[in-house]
Write a protein that holds these residues in place. Structure first.
Motif, PDB file in Angstrom:
ATOM      1  N   GLU A 149       0.843  -1.191   0.000  1.00 53.55           N
ATOM      2  CA  GLU A 149       0.000   0.000   0.000  1.00 53.55           C
ATOM      3  C   GLU A 149       0.881   1.245   0.000  1.00 53.55           C
ATOM      4  OE1 GLU A 149      -3.128  -0.117  -0.431  1.00 53.55           O
ATOM      5  OE2 GLU A 149      -3.309  -2.291  -0.231  1.00 53.55           O
ATOM      6  N   LEU A 150       0.391   2.317  -0.629  1.00 46.62           N
ATOM      7  CA  LEU A 150       1.168   3.521  -0.812  1.00 46.62           C
ATOM      8  C   LEU A 150       0.409   4.718  -0.266  1.00 46.62           C
ATOM      9  CD1 LEU A 150       2.001   2.667  -4.507  1.00 46.62           C
ATOM     10  CD2 LEU A 150       3.501   2.302  -2.559  1.00 46.62           C
ATOM     11  N   ALA A 151       1.165   5.729   0.188  1.00 43.97           N
ATOM     12  CA  ALA A 151       0.505   6.881   0.792  1.00 43.97           C
ATOM     13  C   ALA A 151       1.321   8.151   0.592  1.00 43.97           C
ATOM     14  CB  ALA A 151       0.279   6.636   2.280  1.00 43.97           C
ATOM     15  N   ASP A 152       1.701   8.453  -0.635  1.00 49.68           N
ATOM     16  CA  ASP A 152       2.430   9.682  -0.942  1.00 49.68           C
ATOM     17  C   ASP A 152       1.667  10.432  -2.024  1.00 49.68           C
ATOM     18  OD1 ASP A 152       4.198  11.690  -1.705  1.00 49.68           O
ATOM     19  OD2 ASP A 152       5.959  10.467  -1.284  1.00 49.68           O
ATOM     20  N   SER A 153       1.086  11.563  -1.664  1.00 49.58           N
ATOM     21  CA  SER A 153       0.221  12.306  -2.583  1.00 49.58           C
ATOM     22  C   SER A 153       0.997  12.956  -3.723  1.00 49.58           C
ATOM     23  CB  SER A 153      -0.546  13.386  -1.815  1.00 49.58           C
ATOM     24  OG  SER A 153       0.357  14.285  -1.192  1.00 49.58           O
ATOM     25  N   ARG A 154       2.329  12.955  -3.642  1.00 48.23           N
ATOM     26  CA  ARG A 154       3.129  13.566  -4.705  1.00 48.23           C
ATOM     27  C   ARG A 154       3.413  12.591  -5.841  1.00 48.23           C
ATOM     28  NH1 ARG A 154       8.112  15.147  -1.154  1.00 48.23           N
ATOM     29  NH2 ARG A 154       7.591  13.049  -0.415  1.00 48.23           N
ATOM     30  N   LEU A 155       2.874  11.390  -5.744  1.00 50.01           N
ATOM     31  CA  LEU A 155       3.150  10.365  -6.740  1.00 50.01           C
ATOM     32  C   LEU A 155       1.889   9.960  -7.485  1.00 50.01           C
ATOM     33  CD1 LEU A 155       5.457   8.011  -4.631  1.00 50.01           C
ATOM     34  CD2 LEU A 155       6.149   9.856  -6.168  1.00 50.01           C
ATOM     35  N   VAL A 156       2.073   9.517  -8.708  1.00 50.16           N
ATOM     36  CA  VAL A 156       1.027   8.849  -9.468  1.00 50.16           C
ATOM     37  C   VAL A 156       1.357   7.362  -9.466  1.00 50.16           C
ATOM     38  CG1 VAL A 156       0.012   8.517 -11.747  1.00 50.16           C
ATOM     39  CG2 VAL A 156       0.508  10.826 -10.930  1.00 50.16           C
ATOM     40  N   ALA A 157       0.377   6.543  -9.142  1.00 49.49           N
ATOM     41  CA  ALA A 157       0.595   5.099  -9.091  1.00 49.49           C
ATOM     42  C   ALA A 157      -0.211   4.427 -10.191  1.00 49.49           C
ATOM     43  CB  ALA A 157       0.183   4.547  -7.729  1.00 49.49           C
ATOM     44  N   PRO A 269      -0.709  -5.295  -3.395  1.00 46.88           N
ATOM     45  CA  PRO A 269      -0.750  -4.779  -4.773  1.00 46.88           C
ATOM     46  C   PRO A 269       0.623  -4.376  -5.277  1.00 46.88           C
ATOM     47  CG  PRO A 269      -1.571  -3.149  -3.230  1.00 46.88           C
ATOM     48  CD  PRO A 269      -1.376  -4.404  -2.443  1.00 46.88           C
ATOM     49  N   LEU A 270       0.760  -4.418  -6.587  1.00 47.02           N
ATOM     50  CA  LEU A 270       2.002  -4.045  -7.259  1.00 47.02           C
ATOM     51  C   LEU A 270       1.739  -2.795  -8.094  1.00 47.02           C
ATOM     52  CD1 LEU A 270       4.960  -4.884  -7.911  1.00 47.02           C
ATOM     53  CD2 LEU A 270       4.040  -6.126  -9.891  1.00 47.02           C
ATOM     54  N   HIS A 271       2.549  -1.755  -7.891  1.00 43.88           N
ATOM     55  CA  HIS A 271       2.368  -0.480  -8.581  1.00 43.88           C
ATOM     56  C   HIS A 271       3.630  -0.058  -9.316  1.00 43.88           C
ATOM     57  CE1 HIS A 271      -0.670  -0.050  -5.270  1.00 43.88           C
ATOM     58  NE2 HIS A 271      -1.386   0.446  -6.250  1.00 43.88           N
ATOM     59  N   ALA A 272       3.427   0.761 -10.337  1.00 47.21           N
ATOM     60  CA  ALA A 272       4.506   1.547 -10.937  1.00 47.21           C
ATOM     61  C   ALA A 272       4.341   2.975 -10.441  1.00 47.21           C
ATOM     62  CB  ALA A 272       4.440   1.496 -12.457  1.00 47.21           C
ATOM     63  N   LEU A 273       5.378   3.540  -9.836  1.00 42.18           N
ATOM     64  CA  LEU A 273       5.304   4.868  -9.246  1.00 42.18           C
ATOM     65  C   LEU A 273       5.993   5.890 -10.135  1.00 42.18           C
ATOM     66  CD1 LEU A 273       6.069   4.160  -5.482  1.00 42.18           C
ATOM     67  CD2 LEU A 273       3.891   4.124  -6.691  1.00 42.18           C
ATOM     68  N   LEU A 274       5.296   7.011 -10.350  1.00 43.37           N
ATOM     69  CA  LEU A 274       5.807   8.108 -11.168  1.00 43.37           C
ATOM     70  C   LEU A 274       5.578   9.415 -10.419  1.00 43.37           C
ATOM     71  CD1 LEU A 274       3.972   6.762 -14.250  1.00 43.37           C
ATOM     72  CD2 LEU A 274       6.437   7.063 -14.280  1.00 43.37           C
ATOM     73  N   PRO A 275       6.454  10.399 -10.585  1.00 44.53           N
ATOM     74  CA  PRO A 275       6.243  11.687  -9.907  1.00 44.53           C
ATOM     75  C   PRO A 275       5.138  12.478 -10.583  1.00 44.53           C
ATOM     76  CG  PRO A 275       8.186  11.785 -11.264  1.00 44.53           C
ATOM     77  CD  PRO A 275       7.705  10.365 -11.351  1.00 44.53           C
ATOM     78  N   SER A 276       4.141  12.920  -9.811  1.00 46.63           N
ATOM     79  CA  SER A 276       3.004  13.622 -10.398  1.00 46.63           C
ATOM     80  C   SER A 276       3.364  15.028 -10.838  1.00 46.63           C
ATOM     81  CB  SER A 276       1.849  13.689  -9.394  1.00 46.63           C
ATOM     82  OG  SER A 276       2.233  14.413  -8.232  1.00 46.63           O
ATOM     83  N   SER A 277       4.449  15.594 -10.304  1.00 40.91           N
ATOM     84  CA  SER A 277       4.790  16.983 -10.604  1.00 40.91           C
ATOM     85  C   SER A 277       5.814  17.120 -11.718  1.00 40.91           C
ATOM     86  CB  SER A 277       5.349  17.637  -9.331  1.00 40.91           C
ATOM     87  OG  SER A 277       6.510  16.956  -8.884  1.00 40.91           O
ATOM     88  N   ARG A 278       6.174  16.011 -12.354  1.00 41.72           N
ATOM     89  CA  ARG A 278       7.226  16.071 -13.358  1.00 41.72           C
ATOM     90  C   ARG A 278       6.725  15.500 -14.680  1.00 41.72           C
ATOM     91  NH1 ARG A 278      11.924  13.152 -11.105  1.00 41.72           N
ATOM     92  NH2 ARG A 278      11.588  11.438 -12.539  1.00 41.72           N
TER      93      ARG A 278
END
Length: 315
Positions: A149-157, A269-278
């Protein structure tokens, strides 16, 4: 903008890559004197010393290290923007920096990455393998594959697959020590535990009929490398708790046997994480899409699969 000449930036990146002003100058077809003067000019414009010089080598200062990383990304984005002007359907080219868990990378991702690179020969892949989470906002990473589980609002999953950890062991181990029938039976077995971010994960949770059982397992082997835990299990050294995605090949070959039928663990769950601000280069988006399509069926055995959907993580 303080920087007056983009070639000076490219020179600084070459100096960092080669660890030498002379070697960087030769790579760019400049004289060492011209390169040294250009570096001095750039540092004067920035008001910051980018490199520490010694008789043996040249290495970035802490401030220079951060600046160089940002400049490398900026130049890559400029290349990407230029390629997009040519055509949205132009061949993909440029580097992709991917971080992934060790066992997932070795057991599942390698053939998928081989296929992607065969389709897009202009892409250069840099793969960082390890079970310590990489930070896509600050590390030199374009996309990170991560379980949990993920909890960073600066990321797109981008959700790639649903998994549930399975307790498993080699047939040889079970022949010698018996097969557990209930989670509490694990207390009588040698369990192979893992460490993540410096914490030992030795509490295993199982559910059946809405009732959860927690077991604080013990064993004589613990590791921060998930692939090593799987190898220990295959070698008959104990019972491991691993994502079923990582275990596919061993389960099909009979090297490992799933345990505790009727009991299940919490979703993983398995996610790919990307920076939402970039801005995300097209080659990175294409790789994530390739992995999502390849992995979307892996979690189909578990209810509630949403593989392939994109979500913005809540704060």
């Amino acid at each position: 903008m303080k920087i007056e000449n983009l070639l000076d930036v490219q020179l600084a990146l070459h100096i960092a890559r080669h660890g030498s002003i002379t070697a960087a100058a030769h790579a760019l077809g400049l004289s060492p004197q011209t390169a040294s003067a250009a570096l001095k000019r750039l540092e004067g414009q920035l008001g910051t010393r980018l490199f520490e010089r010694s008789t043996r080598n040249v290495r970035p200062t802490p401030a220079g290290q951060g600046w160089l990383g940002q400049m490398q990304r900026a130049l890559e984005l400029m290349d990407e923007a230029e390629a997009q002007l040519d055509s949205e359907h132009a061949a993909l080219r440029g580097p992709v920096r991917l971080a992934a868990p060790s066992d997932l990378a070795r057991q599942v991702l390698l053939p998928l990455l081989d296929d992607f690179l065969a389709r897009h020969p202009g892409v250069q892949l840099s793969l960082a393998v390890g079970d310590q989470p990489r930070n896509v906002l600050h590390d030199a990473v374009d996309v990170a594959i991560r379980y949990g589980e993920l909890a960073d609002s600066r990321l797109v999953a981008r959700h790639l697959a649903d998994a549930r950890p399975l307790a498993c062991a080699a047939p040889d181990y079970l022949a010698r020590h018996g097969t557990p029938q209930h989670p509490q039976d694990l207390l009588q077995h040698n369990c192979l535990t893992s460490q993540r971010s410096g914490r030992l994960h030795a509490v295993w949770r199982f559910e059946r009929g809405g009732q959860w059982q927690e077991v604080r397992v013990q064993g004589n082997r613990s590791t921060d490398d998930a692939s090593l835990a799987r190898q220990w299990a295959v070698a008959g050294h104990g019972i491991a708790l691993k994502s079923h995605i990582d275990l596919q090949a061993d389960l099909r070959a009979g090297r490992l046997v799933p345990l505790l039928p009727g009991w299940r663990t919490a979703p993983y769950p398995l996610h790919a994480l990307l920076p939402s601000s970039r801005f995300v280069p097209r080659r990175v988006r294409a790789l994530v899409e390739h992995l999502a399509q390849a992995l979307q069926g892996i979690g189909a055995a578990f209810p509630g699969s949403t593989a392939g959907t994109a979500i913005i993580l809540p704060p």
